[in-house]
Design an enzyme around this catalytic site. Sequence first.
Site, PDB file in Angstrom:
ATOM      1  N   SER A  16      49.446  30.659  40.847  1.00 20.07           N
ATOM      2  CA  SER A  16      48.272  31.395  40.366  1.00 20.07           C
ATOM      3  C   SER A  16      47.131  30.420  40.118  1.00 20.07           C
ATOM      4  O   SER A  16      47.327  29.370  39.503  1.00 20.07           O
ATOM      5  CB  SER A  16      48.606  32.114  39.051  1.00 20.07           C
ATOM      6  OG  SER A  16      47.404  32.486  38.384  1.00 20.07           O
ATOM      7  N   HIS A  41      48.316  33.339  44.405  1.00 19.08           N
ATOM      8  CA  HIS A  41      48.329  34.473  43.472  1.00 19.08           C
ATOM      9  C   HIS A  41      46.988  34.501  42.748  1.00 19.08           C
ATOM     10  O   HIS A  41      46.564  33.500  42.152  1.00 19.08           O
ATOM     11  CB  HIS A  41      49.485  34.283  42.480  1.00 19.08           C
ATOM     12  CG  HIS A  41      49.711  35.429  41.556  1.00 19.08           C
ATOM     13  ND1 HIS A  41      50.476  36.535  41.884  1.00 19.08           N
ATOM     14  CD2 HIS A  41      49.293  35.628  40.287  1.00 19.08           C
ATOM     15  CE1 HIS A  41      50.513  37.362  40.851  1.00 19.08           C
ATOM     16  NE2 HIS A  41      49.815  36.841  39.877  1.00 19.08           N
ATOM     17  N   ASP A  43      44.801  36.426  39.895  1.00 17.22           N
ATOM     18  CA  ASP A  43      44.921  37.314  38.734  1.00 17.22           C
ATOM     19  C   ASP A  43      43.575  37.924  38.372  1.00 17.22           C
ATOM     20  O   ASP A  43      42.736  37.266  37.757  1.00 17.22           O
ATOM     21  CB  ASP A  43      45.464  36.531  37.536  1.00 17.22           C
ATOM     22  CG  ASP A  43      46.927  36.187  37.713  1.00 17.22           C
ATOM     23  OD1 ASP A  43      47.279  34.999  37.660  1.00 17.22           O
ATOM     24  OD2 ASP A  43      47.727  37.124  37.913  1.00 17.22           O
ATOM     25  N   MET A  45      41.424  40.367  36.186  1.00 19.69           N
ATOM     26  CA  MET A  45      41.539  40.959  34.852  1.00 19.69           C
ATOM     27  C   MET A  45      40.204  41.595  34.464  1.00 19.69           C
ATOM     28  O   MET A  45      39.146  40.987  34.655  1.00 19.69           O
ATOM     29  CB  MET A  45      41.900  39.876  33.823  1.00 19.69           C
ATOM     30  CG  MET A  45      43.205  39.181  34.109  1.00 19.69           C
ATOM     31  SD  MET A  45      43.515  37.881  32.899  1.00 19.69           S
ATOM     32  CE  MET A  45      45.045  37.214  33.547  1.00 19.69           C
ATOM     33  N   HIS A  74      46.872  40.312  42.117  1.00 27.35           N
ATOM     34  CA  HIS A  74      47.502  40.995  40.981  1.00 27.35           C
ATOM     35  C   HIS A  74      46.399  41.669  40.169  1.00 27.35           C
ATOM     36  O   HIS A  74      45.649  40.990  39.454  1.00 27.35           O
ATOM     37  CB  HIS A  74      48.264  39.951  40.158  1.00 27.35           C
ATOM     38  CG  HIS A  74      48.910  40.487  38.924  1.00 27.35           C
ATOM     39  ND1 HIS A  74      49.444  39.641  37.972  1.00 27.35           N
ATOM     40  CD2 HIS A  74      49.125  41.748  38.472  1.00 27.35           C
ATOM     41  CE1 HIS A  74      49.952  40.366  36.988  1.00 27.35           C
ATOM     42  NE2 HIS A  74      49.780  41.653  37.269  1.00 27.35           N
ATOM     43  N   MET A  76      45.166  43.390  37.224  1.00 21.87           N
ATOM     44  CA  MET A  76      45.387  43.758  35.822  1.00 21.87           C
ATOM     45  C   MET A  76      44.124  44.486  35.348  1.00 21.87           C
ATOM     46  O   MET A  76      43.329  43.974  34.545  1.00 21.87           O
ATOM     47  CB  MET A  76      45.679  42.512  34.972  1.00 21.87           C
ATOM     48  CG  MET A  76      47.075  41.970  35.208  1.00 21.87           C
ATOM     49  SD  MET A  76      47.296  40.288  34.605  1.00 21.87           S
ATOM     50  CE  MET A  76      46.603  39.386  35.994  1.00 21.87           C
ATOM     51  N   MET A 145      56.614  41.180  35.089  1.00 17.26           N
ATOM     52  CA  MET A 145      55.914  40.260  34.195  1.00 17.26           C
ATOM     53  C   MET A 145      56.910  39.636  33.237  1.00 17.26           C
ATOM     54  O   MET A 145      57.607  40.349  32.495  1.00 17.26           O
ATOM     55  CB  MET A 145      54.824  40.998  33.413  1.00 17.26           C
ATOM     56  CG  MET A 145      53.666  41.506  34.262  1.00 17.26           C
ATOM     57  SD  MET A 145      52.879  40.220  35.216  1.00 17.26           S
ATOM     58  CE  MET A 145      52.257  39.163  33.913  1.00 17.26           C
ATOM     59  N   ASP A 183      56.496  36.605  37.112  1.00 18.48           N
ATOM     60  CA  ASP A 183      55.140  36.116  36.876  1.00 18.48           C
ATOM     61  C   ASP A 183      54.927  35.851  35.388  1.00 18.48           C
ATOM     62  O   ASP A 183      54.886  36.774  34.593  1.00 18.48           O
ATOM     63  CB  ASP A 183      54.164  37.198  37.361  1.00 18.48           C
ATOM     64  CG  ASP A 183      52.725  36.777  37.242  1.00 18.48           C
ATOM     65  OD1 ASP A 183      51.848  37.598  37.573  1.00 18.48           O
ATOM     66  OD2 ASP A 183      52.457  35.630  36.798  1.00 18.48           O
TER      67      ASP A 183
HETATM   68  C1  DX5 Z   1      49.162  36.446  33.420  1.00 14.86           C
HETATM   69  C2  DX5 Z   1      49.138  36.317  34.929  1.00 14.86           C
HETATM   70  C3  DX5 Z   1      50.040  35.237  35.436  1.00 14.86           C
HETATM   71  C4  DX5 Z   1      49.707  33.889  34.849  1.00 14.86           C
HETATM   72  C5  DX5 Z   1      50.721  32.880  35.291  1.00 14.86           C
HETATM   73  O1  DX5 Z   1      48.607  37.684  33.052  1.00 14.86           O
HETATM   74  O2  DX5 Z   1      49.557  37.513  35.533  1.00 14.86           O
HETATM   75  O3  DX5 Z   1      49.962  35.175  36.861  1.00 14.86           O
HETATM   76  O4  DX5 Z   1      48.434  33.486  35.265  1.00 14.86           O
HETATM   77  O5  DX5 Z   1      50.372  31.707  34.632  1.00 14.86           O
HETATM   78  P1  DX5 Z   1      51.467  30.848  33.853  1.00 14.86           P
HETATM   79  O6  DX5 Z   1      52.375  30.314  34.928  1.00 14.86           O
HETATM   80  O7  DX5 Z   1      50.642  29.804  33.203  1.00 14.86           O
HETATM   81  O8  DX5 Z   1      52.180  31.757  32.905  1.00 14.86           O
HETATM   82 ZN    ZN Z   2      49.727  37.371  37.817  1.00 12.28          ZN
END
Ligand code: DX5
Ligand code: ZN
Length: 240
Positions: A16, A41, A43, A45, A74, A76, A145, A183
Amino acid sequence: MSMVDLRSRLPALAPSILDADFACLADAVRLLEAHGADFIHLDVMDGRFVPNISFGLPVVSAVRRLTRLPLDVHLMIVEPERYVEAFIEAGATIVTVHAEVSPHLHRTVQLIHEHGARAGVALNPATPLALIEEILPFVDVVLVMTVNPGFGGQTLIPSVLQKVRRLRARIDEQRLPAVIEIDGGIKPSNVGAGIAAGADVLVTGSAVFHADDPAAVLHALRTEAQRAWLAHRSGSSDGD
Ligand code: DX5
Ligand code: ZN
């Protein structure tokens, strides 16, 4: 566009970029590409589904221009169905939506497939597998998750690995196509437990980007994932 073959890459690393230095994003992507990432990956948000805002379509487009690796997006965000087409247009190879905010999940999965991408469904740590029972045969990825979503750098929640085991058993007994992605909080010291529980794809962010030597961590993750795969999953699909 033919859909990416997920199973031929297992066990797969999907680093990520959330905790990368966004002032040098091109360097981060090139590092991942040079040191064995199978996917990138991303993320996304929105500050509503999770208490954080990260990035959106422009960053996905920028990363698309930087690498040929599949982009594992991903979402979110609330109302993800409103944006799946735009993220695929921006370059997403896999689009994963959260079951908790997808009341019309079957339609959303259809929409992702209609636009040529692989469809993933994500579950927060407290969300039971029952929520995805009916959609499981139709998805390409189940993103489990292992932390509460919203931030990198958290600690893996060990009890979630039991959920991974139960999901692995269900996918195997029903011979379903979905791969299991975990994840959150993944690092060399626990990646073996994740694989042993049944994970196929490993997302890791801070373990790589907070390290003094990110390349060394990527290689350690790969070595550990391969060891665990051979020890626990060698009968699985053609992970090399
Ligand atoms: C959290 C994300 C993950 C996160 C993973 O909401 O979905 O992908 O960035 O990062 P680490 O490996 O630092 O937990
Ligand atoms: Zn993620």
